[in-house]
Design a protein around this motif. Structure first.
Motif, short mmCIF file in Angstrom:
data_model
loop_
_atom_site.label_atom_id
_atom_site.label_comp_id
_atom_site.label_asym_id
_atom_site.label_seq_id
_atom_site.Cartn_x
_atom_site.Cartn_y
_atom_site.Cartn_z
N ALA A 25 0.84 -1.19 0.00
CA ALA A 25 0.00 0.00 0.00
C ALA A 25 0.88 1.24 0.00
CB ALA A 25 -0.92 -0.01 1.21
N GLN A 26 0.45 2.29 -0.68
CA GLN A 26 1.25 3.52 -0.79
C GLN A 26 1.25 4.25 0.54
OE1 GLN A 26 -0.29 6.89 -3.07
NE2 GLN A 26 1.67 6.96 -4.15
N PRO A 27 2.45 4.49 1.12
CA PRO A 27 2.50 5.22 2.39
C PRO A 27 2.36 6.73 2.15
CG PRO A 27 4.70 4.61 1.72
CD PRO A 27 3.76 4.02 0.69
N PRO A 28 2.03 7.49 3.17
CA PRO A 28 1.96 8.95 3.01
C PRO A 28 3.36 9.56 2.90
CG PRO A 28 1.46 8.32 5.27
CD PRO A 28 1.57 7.04 4.49
N PRO A 29 3.49 10.79 2.36
CA PRO A 29 4.82 11.42 2.23
C PRO A 29 5.36 11.91 3.56
CG PRO A 29 3.10 12.90 1.46
CD PRO A 29 2.43 11.61 1.77
N VAL A 30 6.64 12.28 3.53
CA VAL A 30 7.31 12.77 4.74
C VAL A 30 6.76 14.14 5.11
CG1 VAL A 30 9.39 11.47 4.25
CG2 VAL A 30 9.19 13.83 3.44
N THR A 31 7.03 14.54 6.35
CA THR A 31 6.59 15.85 6.85
C THR A 31 7.77 16.58 7.49
OG1 THR A 31 5.94 14.88 8.97
CG2 THR A 31 4.24 15.00 7.25
N ASN A 32 7.52 17.85 7.78
CA ASN A 32 8.52 18.70 8.47
C ASN A 32 9.88 18.67 7.76
OD1 ASN A 32 6.60 19.27 10.47
ND2 ASN A 32 7.20 17.45 11.64
N PHE A 33 9.87 18.83 6.45
CA PHE A 33 11.11 18.83 5.66
C PHE A 33 11.86 20.13 5.93
CE2 PHE A 33 12.48 16.93 1.30
CZ PHE A 33 13.78 16.83 1.78
N SER A 34 13.12 20.03 6.28
CA SER A 34 13.93 21.21 6.58
C SER A 34 15.32 21.05 5.97
CB SER A 34 14.05 21.43 8.09
OG SER A 34 14.72 20.34 8.70
N ILE A 35 16.01 22.17 5.87
CA ILE A 35 17.34 22.17 5.26
C ILE A 35 18.23 23.13 6.05
CG2 ILE A 35 16.72 24.00 3.62
CD1 ILE A 35 18.55 22.64 1.60
N SER A 36 19.49 22.78 6.19
CA SER A 36 20.45 23.63 6.90
C SER A 36 21.82 23.53 6.22
CB SER A 36 20.56 23.25 8.37
OG SER A 36 21.01 21.90 8.51
N MET A 37 22.65 24.57 6.38
CA MET A 37 23.98 24.62 5.77
C MET A 37 25.04 24.48 6.85
SD MET A 37 22.91 25.02 2.73
CE MET A 37 24.54 25.10 2.02
N GLU A 38 26.10 23.72 6.53
CA GLU A 38 27.23 23.53 7.43
C GLU A 38 28.53 23.77 6.68
OE1 GLU A 38 26.95 19.62 8.99
OE2 GLU A 38 24.97 19.92 9.93
N ASN A 39 29.51 24.24 7.42
CA ASN A 39 30.83 24.52 6.83
C ASN A 39 30.66 25.46 5.63
OD1 ASN A 39 31.89 22.65 8.75
ND2 ASN A 39 31.29 20.99 7.39
N LEU A 40 31.26 25.12 4.49
CA LEU A 40 31.14 25.98 3.30
C LEU A 40 30.20 25.39 2.26
CD1 LEU A 40 34.91 26.97 2.78
CD2 LEU A 40 33.09 28.36 3.81
N CYS A 41 30.26 24.07 2.06
CA CYS A 41 29.48 23.43 0.99
C CYS A 41 28.76 22.19 1.49
CB CYS A 41 30.38 23.07 -0.18
SG CYS A 41 31.25 24.45 -0.93
N THR A 42 28.45 22.11 2.75
CA THR A 42 27.77 20.93 3.30
C THR A 42 26.29 21.25 3.50
OG1 THR A 42 29.80 20.28 4.45
CG2 THR A 42 27.74 19.23 5.15
N ILE A 43 25.42 20.45 2.87
CA ILE A 43 23.97 20.63 2.99
C ILE A 43 23.41 19.47 3.82
CG2 ILE A 43 21.83 21.04 1.73
CD1 ILE A 43 23.48 21.60 -0.75
N HIS A 44 22.56 19.83 4.81
CA HIS A 44 21.95 18.82 5.68
C HIS A 44 20.43 18.91 5.54
CE1 HIS A 44 21.71 16.05 9.06
NE2 HIS A 44 20.76 16.83 9.58
N TRP A 45 19.84 17.83 4.93
CA TRP A 45 18.39 17.74 4.83
C TRP A 45 17.86 16.82 5.95
CZ3 TRP A 45 21.26 17.48 0.22
CH2 TRP A 45 20.99 18.47 -0.75
N GLN A 46 16.71 17.17 6.49
CA GLN A 46 16.09 16.33 7.54
C GLN A 46 14.57 16.42 7.41
OE1 GLN A 46 17.60 17.10 11.44
NE2 GLN A 46 16.56 15.34 12.38
N TRP A 47 13.91 15.32 7.78
CA TRP A 47 12.45 15.26 7.70
C TRP A 47 11.92 14.33 8.78
CZ3 TRP A 47 15.96 13.57 4.07
CH2 TRP A 47 16.14 12.19 3.96
N SER A 48 10.62 14.40 8.96
CA SER A 48 9.95 13.55 9.96
C SER A 48 9.17 12.45 9.26
CB SER A 48 8.99 14.38 10.82
OG SER A 48 9.70 15.39 11.51
#
Length: 425
Positions: A25-48
């Motif tokens: 069965a198709q699950p629902p999509p993720v929630t609370n998607f956020s993005i943050s930057m670290e150092n000079l070129c490091t991207i950190h994505w996170q979700w619930s």
């Protein structure tokens, strides 16, 4: 009993199908998607994780950077971290699914970075970095098209062993290129290590430019020739490797020049440096150094030798980054420059003299082969013209003589007879 067994099998199959249908069965999509930057070129994505997921569904997350299929990853983690050059908008798409091989994932949720501010044409171009001799990182770039000429550039760098990004301080120029170098000495070579680079200006008038550099663009320092000698009919060349490199991580080119340059490829090998008759002037540990023996040489010829090196493909990515040539060393009898100077000056003089002599000889030869043809007009002119001249000459002479005779005649006195007779009377 047989009927009961059949019913049990059918019941188990139905239960299995029901569980598979529930799992697919198709699950629902993720929630609370956020993005943050670290150092000079490091991207950190996170979700619930999504809510209302079936208890039989084990959530997996399928993430991909934009349209790059090679960046696709399926993981149980509800986050993703990437080192990406932030010169443009970067988007991450995330889907949920109930198994690794699920064919019914959820709808994708997208989260993108904000591109750098400023005119894209003001950002620096051709930003690249080379790891020089495994001890120093040299980064160079060209100014942007719309960047002011007096722009004061600043380079920042970061890698995993640094707590925070640092600012480069050793700036230089190479023609139109602007560059900066910083120390980067590592005990062990690591091709997977990344260096994050950012170039901007202090006033904020240009758009920042980013670069991710792997430690695989390596350019060694030039080797140093330590010995050069003749061995019977062979030329023995010996040199020291640049520092910081292991014995199997360099390849070499040896250029030997007499009348024209000739290249020899020599990979580092200690066995190549063992020769049966070592000259006395060579050091005892020469068999542990790099060398090349070139056969069929002429001892009476003057040779000039130099060596260069590049990183081996067995240790680093082969980008054909050769070092500078080593200082030249020479052996043999050097030709006398005075002799060549006199020879060069004598050749044009000899050619000029030979040309003049040839012209004179050809002129004389032409006269002999093709003598001049007499002019009949001149012959008749001499025959008749001279006689007329002689006739006139004689005519002039007769007239002259007649005039001379008339002038020299004696004067005759004539008396009047009548006057004489009167006197007598």
């Amino acid at each position: 009993m047989e009927g009961l067994a059949i019913l049990c099998v059918l019941w188990a199959a139905a239960a299995l199908c029901a569980s598979e249908i529930a799992a697919e069965a198709q699950p629902p999509p993720v929630t609370n998607f956020s993005i943050s930057m670290e150092n000079l070129c490091t991207i950190h994505w996170q979700w619930s994780p999504p809510e209302g997921v079936n208890a039989t569904c084990e959530l997996w997350y399928d993430s991909q950077l934009g349209d790059d299929k090679d960046s696709r990853a399926i993981s149980l983690n509800n986050f993703r971290t990437e080192e990406v050059a932030l010169n443009e908008r970067i988007c991450l798409h995330v889907r949920t699914q109930c198994s690794v091989t699920s064919t019914n994932p959820s709808d994708a949720v997208e989260m993108c970075t904000v591109p750098p501010e400023g005119d894209p044409d003001s950002a620096v171009t051709r930003l690249q970095c080379i790891w020089y001799n495994l001890s120093q990182m040299n980064c160079t770039w060209l100014p942007g098209k719309t960047a002011p000429p007096d722009t004061n550039y600043t380079l920042y760098y970061w890698y995993s062993t640094l707590e925070k990004s640092l600012q480069c301080t050793n700036y230089y120029t190479e023609g139109q290129l602007i560059g900066c170098s910083f120390d980067l000495l590592k005990e062990k070579d690591s091709g997977s290590e990344k260096i994050q680079i950012m170039v901007k200006d202090a006033a904020g008038t240009i758009r920042p430019s980013y670069n991710i550099t792997f430690l695989n663009s390596v350019k060694p320092h030039h080797p140093v020739i330590t010995a050069l000698s003749f061995q019977n009919d062979s030329l023995y060349v010996e040199w020291e490797s640049p520092e910081n490199f292991e014995s199997n991580c360099l390849v070499y080119q040896v250029e030997v020049t007499d009348n024209k340059p000739e290249l020899y490829r020599a990979e580092e090998s200690k066995s190549k440096c063992h020769i049966s008759q070592m000259p006395q002037e060579l050091p005892e540990n020469s068999k542990d150094k790099n060398c090349l023996v070139i056969s069929d040489v002429d001892r009476d010829t003057f040779y000039t030798v130099r060596v260069r090196a590049k990183a081996s493909k067995y240790c680093f990515e082969d980008r054909d980054l050769w070092s500078a040539w080593s200082p030249e060393k020479s052996i043999g009898e050097k030709p006398d420059p005075t002799f060549y100077t006199i020879t060069l000056l004598s050749i044009p003089v000899a050619i000029c003299i030979s040309t003049l002599l040839l012209l004179l000889y050809l002129k004389r030869l032409k006269i002999i082969i093709f003598p001049p043809i007499p002019d009949p007009g001149k012959i008749f002119k001499e025959m008749f013209g001279d006689q007329n001249d002689d006739t006139l000459h004689w005519k002039k002479y007769d007239i002259y003589e007649k005039q001379m005779k008339e002038e020299t005649d004696s004067v005759v006195l004539v008396e009047n007879p009548k006057k004489t007779s009167q006197g007598r009377e």
